[in-house]
Motif scaffolding. Structure first.
Motif, PDB file in Angstrom:
ATOM      1  N   ILE A 373       0.832  -1.213   0.000  1.00  0.00           N
ATOM      2  CA  ILE A 373       0.000   0.000   0.000  1.00  0.00           C
ATOM      3  C   ILE A 373       0.861   1.255   0.000  1.00  0.00           C
ATOM      4  CG2 ILE A 373      -1.531   1.382   1.463  1.00  0.00           C
ATOM      5  CD1 ILE A 373      -3.039  -1.139   2.159  1.00  0.00           C
ATOM      6  N   ALA A 374       1.865   1.301   0.913  1.00  0.00           N
ATOM      7  CA  ALA A 374       2.704   2.495   1.023  1.00  0.00           C
ATOM      8  C   ALA A 374       3.399   2.808  -0.296  1.00  0.00           C
ATOM      9  CB  ALA A 374       3.724   2.310   2.146  1.00  0.00           C
ATOM     10  N   GLY A 375       3.920   1.782  -0.974  1.00  0.00           N
ATOM     11  CA  GLY A 375       4.602   1.996  -2.243  1.00  0.00           C
ATOM     12  C   GLY A 375       3.676   2.497  -3.326  1.00  0.00           C
ATOM     13  N   GLU A 390       6.909   9.303   6.101  1.00  0.00           N
ATOM     14  CA  GLU A 390       6.825   7.841   6.025  1.00  0.00           C
ATOM     15  C   GLU A 390       5.425   7.410   6.447  1.00  0.00           C
ATOM     16  OE1 GLU A 390      10.136   6.726   8.569  1.00  0.00           O
ATOM     17  OE2 GLU A 390      11.219   6.027   6.805  1.00  0.00           O
ATOM     18  N   ILE A 391       4.957   6.287   5.878  1.00  0.00           N
ATOM     19  CA  ILE A 391       3.617   5.778   6.202  1.00  0.00           C
ATOM     20  C   ILE A 391       3.619   4.259   6.135  1.00  0.00           C
ATOM     21  CG2 ILE A 391       2.825   5.960   3.797  1.00  0.00           C
ATOM     22  CD1 ILE A 391       0.023   6.594   4.916  1.00  0.00           C
ATOM     23  N   ALA A 392       2.859   3.649   7.029  1.00  0.00           N
ATOM     24  CA  ALA A 392       2.641   2.195   7.015  1.00  0.00           C
ATOM     25  C   ALA A 392       1.163   1.951   7.284  1.00  0.00           C
ATOM     26  CB  ALA A 392       3.501   1.503   8.082  1.00  0.00           C
ATOM     27  N   VAL A 414       1.843   7.131  10.673  1.00  0.00           N
ATOM     28  CA  VAL A 414       2.356   8.206   9.821  1.00  0.00           C
ATOM     29  C   VAL A 414       3.435   8.983  10.574  1.00  0.00           C
ATOM     30  CG1 VAL A 414       1.757  10.198   8.396  1.00  0.00           C
ATOM     31  CG2 VAL A 414       0.063   8.396   8.804  1.00  0.00           C
ATOM     32  N   LYS A 415       4.539   9.282   9.859  1.00  0.00           N
ATOM     33  CA  LYS A 415       5.600  10.148  10.387  1.00  0.00           C
ATOM     34  C   LYS A 415       5.664  11.377   9.484  1.00  0.00           C
ATOM     35  CE  LYS A 415      10.518  10.214  11.604  1.00  0.00           C
ATOM     36  NZ  LYS A 415      11.789   9.438  11.592  1.00  0.00           N
ATOM     37  N   TYR A 416       5.478  12.550  10.080  1.00  0.00           N
ATOM     38  CA  TYR A 416       5.447  13.792   9.322  1.00  0.00           C
ATOM     39  C   TYR A 416       6.828  14.482   9.384  1.00  0.00           C
ATOM     40  CZ  TYR A 416       0.406  13.162   9.834  1.00  0.00           C
ATOM     41  OH  TYR A 416      -0.855  12.667   9.811  1.00  0.00           O
ATOM     42  N   SER A 442      -7.944   4.573  11.355  1.00  0.00           N
ATOM     43  CA  SER A 442      -7.373   5.302  12.483  1.00  0.00           C
ATOM     44  C   SER A 442      -5.975   5.780  12.111  1.00  0.00           C
ATOM     45  CB  SER A 442      -7.299   4.400  13.720  1.00  0.00           C
ATOM     46  OG  SER A 442      -8.585   4.058  14.162  1.00  0.00           O
ATOM     47  N   LEU A 443      -5.762   7.101  12.225  1.00  0.00           N
ATOM     48  CA  LEU A 443      -4.448   7.692  11.964  1.00  0.00           C
ATOM     49  C   LEU A 443      -3.659   7.763  13.265  1.00  0.00           C
ATOM     50  CD1 LEU A 443      -4.974  10.697   9.516  1.00  0.00           C
ATOM     51  CD2 LEU A 443      -3.767   8.578   9.078  1.00  0.00           C
ATOM     52  N   VAL A 444      -2.405   7.290  13.239  1.00  0.00           N
ATOM     53  CA  VAL A 444      -1.534   7.330  14.410  1.00  0.00           C
ATOM     54  C   VAL A 444      -0.272   8.088  14.026  1.00  0.00           C
ATOM     55  CG1 VAL A 444      -0.264   6.002  16.122  1.00  0.00           C
ATOM     56  CG2 VAL A 444      -2.459   5.138  15.249  1.00  0.00           C
ATOM     57  N   ASN A 445      -0.045   9.223  14.691  1.00  0.00           N
ATOM     58  CA  ASN A 445       1.149  10.034  14.446  1.00  0.00           C
ATOM     59  C   ASN A 445       2.281   9.490  15.311  1.00  0.00           C
ATOM     60  OD1 ASN A 445       3.082  11.918  13.982  1.00  0.00           O
ATOM     61  ND2 ASN A 445       1.923  13.662  14.787  1.00  0.00           N
ATOM     62  N   ILE A 446       3.255   8.837  14.690  1.00  0.00           N
ATOM     63  CA  ILE A 446       4.333   8.208  15.458  1.00  0.00           C
ATOM     64  C   ILE A 446       5.462   9.176  15.752  1.00  0.00           C
ATOM     65  CG2 ILE A 446       3.807   5.919  14.593  1.00  0.00           C
ATOM     66  CD1 ILE A 446       6.118   6.200  12.639  1.00  0.00           C
ATOM     67  N   GLY A 447       5.553  10.298  15.038  1.00  0.00           N
ATOM     68  CA  GLY A 447       6.609  11.269  15.274  1.00  0.00           C
ATOM     69  C   GLY A 447       7.971  10.608  15.270  1.00  0.00           C
TER      70      GLY A 447
END
Length: 470
Positions: A373-375, A390-392, A414-416, A442-447
C-alpha cells in the motif's frame, strides 16, 4: 359511576351461585382422605402417567391427570388455613405427603423396570419450573375453589386438574431417581411443590373472599402463626422460580439474537447453513454454526463474523464455525472398509487440507496488499501531502482483555516531516479512506517515537554519495 359499579357488581356477584358453607366443606373434607380406593386409584394413575411420559404421549398424560385424586388434600390445606381448622390442616398435609411419597415410589419402580430409559420432551418439560408455573398453579387453584363452592361446577375441576399438572412432575421425579439424575428429581419435585403450595394459597384466598366462617374456639395467636408460615413458605417457593424465569428469558433473548445474526450474516451463494445452536452454560455463551457447500476461507470467515457479533447484542459470545462433511470413523461399517469408505476418508482429508490452503492463501494475499500500500500511494502523497515523510498501513486486531472479543481496525502509522494542521489531518484521513476503499481508518502520528530498524545495507544506500565517488 354508580350505575357502572352496580352493573359490574351484578355480573361478579357470587352470592346467589354459592353452595352453603357446610355443603362445600363436606365435599372438600371427603376428598382429603387418602386410603383404600383413593390410594389405589392414585397408584394406577401414576402408572398411566409414567407410561405417557415414557411413550411421550400427551393424551395418556392428560388421562392420568383426570384420574388422579391429588387435588383433594391440596384444596383441604387451603380450607384448613382459611377456616382455621388445624386438625383438618394436619390431616391434609399428612395425606399429601403420603400421596406424594407413594407416587414417587411407584414411578421410580416403573422406570427401573421399564426397558425405555430415554427422556422425551414431555418428561424433560417437567424439570425447569418458572414463574409461569407459579401463576398456573395460583389461578388454577382459584378456579378450583370457586367451582367447588358454586352450585354449577361445569367442567372446571377436570380442567384445573389438567392445567395444574400435579401428576407428571411426580412421575418425572421418580424417573430422576430411577436413572440417578438428581437434577431431574429436584426440578420435577420443585414443580410439584410450586403447584401444591400456590393451589393451596389461592384456595385460602378464595375461602376468605367467599366469607367462610372459621371454626369455633380458635386460638388467634396460633392462627396468625400459621398464616405467617404459609406466607413465608409461599415466598421462599416463589424466589427460585423467579431466578429460573430470568435464565429462561436470557436464553430466549440470546437465541433470538443469534438466530437474527446467522440469518443476516451467513448468506453465501454456494454455501448454506446446515444447523445452528445458541447455548448459555455456566455463564458462557456459545454459538455453533454448521455450513455445507463450498468451503470458505476459515480464518477470514471467523474474523469477519466475530467482528459482527457486537451489532447483534452478542458481545462476549464464542463463535464456532464448522465446515465440511467429515465422516466419523465410528460410523464406518464393521469389518474391513469398503472402497466407498476409503474414498470418503480420502475426500475428507483432501477437503480439510484444501480448507487450510485456502485460508493461508487468503492471509498471504491480505498481507501482500498491506505490504504494498505504502509503495502504491507514495507518488500521490509527494504531491498532495508533501509533509508525510513515512507511512505504514496495516490491519490491527485488538482484543478486549475483559471479554476476549476481537475487533479489526484499519490503522495508518504516519511520520510527518513537519506538523500537519488539524484540518489537513482530517483531509488526509478522508483521502486515505477513499483511496484505499476503507469504511473506517485510524491515523496514528508516530513522530520520532519509533526508530525504524532498517538493514545496514539499506541505510548505506540511502546516504548521499560524494560527488567524486562513482
Amino acid at each position: 359511576m354508580s350505575s357502572l359499579k352496580n352493573y359490574l357488581v351484578h355480573y361478579f356477584n357470587l352470592t346467589d351461585d354459592l353452595l352453603p358453607q357446610a355443603e362445600a366443606e363436606r365435599a372438600i373434607r371427603d376428598g382429603v382422605s387418602f386410603k383404600g380406593t383413593n390410594m389405589l386409584i392414585l397408584i394406577l394413575a401414576i402408572f398411566i402417567a409414567s407410561l405417557g411420559l415414557n411413550t411421550n404421549s400427551t393424551a395418556v398424560i392428560i388421562g392420568a391427570m383426570l384420574i388422579s385424586p391429588l387435588m383433594g388434600p391440596i384444596i383441604g390445606i387451603g380450607l384448613g388455613v382459611g377456616v382455621q381448622d388445624f386438625e383438618l390442616l394436619k390431616r391434609a398435609i399428612r395425606n399429601l405427603v403420603m400421596a406424594a411419597g407413594f407416587s414417587v415410589l411407584t414411578s421410580t419402580i416403573y422406570f427401573i423396570i421399564s426397558p425405555v430409559s430415554e427422556g422425551h420432551s414431555e418428561l424433560l418439560a417437567r424439570t425447569s419450573p418458572t414463574i409461569y408455573d407459579v401463576l398456573i398453579g395460583f389461578f388454577g387453584g382459584g378456579a378450583g375453589i370457586v367451582a367447588i363452592g358454586s352450585k354449577s361446577k361445569g367442567n372446571v375441576i377436570p380442567g384445573v386438574a389438567i392445567a395444574t399438572a400435579l401428576m407428571p412432575p411426580l412421575c418425572t421425579a421418580g424417573y430422576g431417581l430411577a436413572t440417578l439424575q438428581i437434577s431431574y428429581f429436584l426440578g420435577a419435585f420443585y414443580l410439584f411443590l410450586i403447584n401444591s403450595i400456590f393451589i393451596g394459597l389461592s384456595t385460602f384466598i378464595g375461602i376468605k373472599l367467599m366469607h367462610y366462617k372459621p371454626v369455633i374456639s380458635i386460638n388467634p395467636e396460633r392462627s396468625r402463626k400459621i398464616r405467617r408460615i404459609i406466607y413465608t413458605v409461599s415466598i421462599l417457593t416463589l424466589l427460585p422460580s423467579l431466578y429460573l424465569t430470568y435464565n429462561m428469558l436470557r436464553q430466549s433473548r440470546f437465541s433470538n439474537n443469534a438466530e437474527r445474526f446467522v440469518t443476516q450474516q451467513f448468506n453465501f451463494p454456494s454455501t448454506q447453513v446446515l444447523s445452528k445452536t445458541a447455548t448459555i452454560a455456566h455463564g458462557k455463551k456459545t454459538i455453533t454454526v454448521t455450513l455445507i457447500g463450498k468451503i470458505l476461507p476459515a480464518d477470514s470467515l471467523q474474523l469477519a463474523m466475530v467482528s459482527q457479533l457486537k451489532n447483534y447484542g452478542l458481545e462476549g459470545a464464542k463463535l464456532n464455525i464448522i465446515q465440511g462433511d467429515s465422516p466419523d470413523l465410528s460410523e464406518l461399517k464393521s469389518g474391513l472398509p469398503t472402497m466407498n469408505d476409503i474414498y470418503e476418508l480420502a475426500r475428507s482429508s483432501i477437503t480439510s487440507q484444501q480448507v487450510t490452503i485456502d485460508s493461508l492463501k487468503s492471509m498471504v494475499a491480505i498481507a501482500r496488499i498491506n505490504d504494498t500500500i505504502a509503495g502504491r500511494i507514495a507518488p500521490e502523497l509527494k504531491v498532495v501531502f508533501p509533509q508525510v515523510e513515512e507511512i505504514a498501513v496495516t490491519r490491527a486486531v485488538f482484543g478486549n482483555i475483559a471479554t476476549g472479543a476481537l475487533d479489526t481496525v484499519n490503522t495508518a502509522l504516519v511520520k510527518y516531516s513537519r506538523p500537519l494542521p488539524a484540518n489537513r489531518q482530517q483531509e488526509f484521513e478522508n483521502y486515505l479512506k477513499a483511496r484505499l476503499h476503507y469504511n473506517s481508518l485510524s491515523l496514528v502520528n508516530i513522530g520520532n517515537q519509533i526508530e525504524f530498524n532498517r538493514p545496514k545495507a539499506s541505510q548505506e544506500a540511502s546516504k548521499p554519495k560524494p560527488k567524486d565517488q562513482k
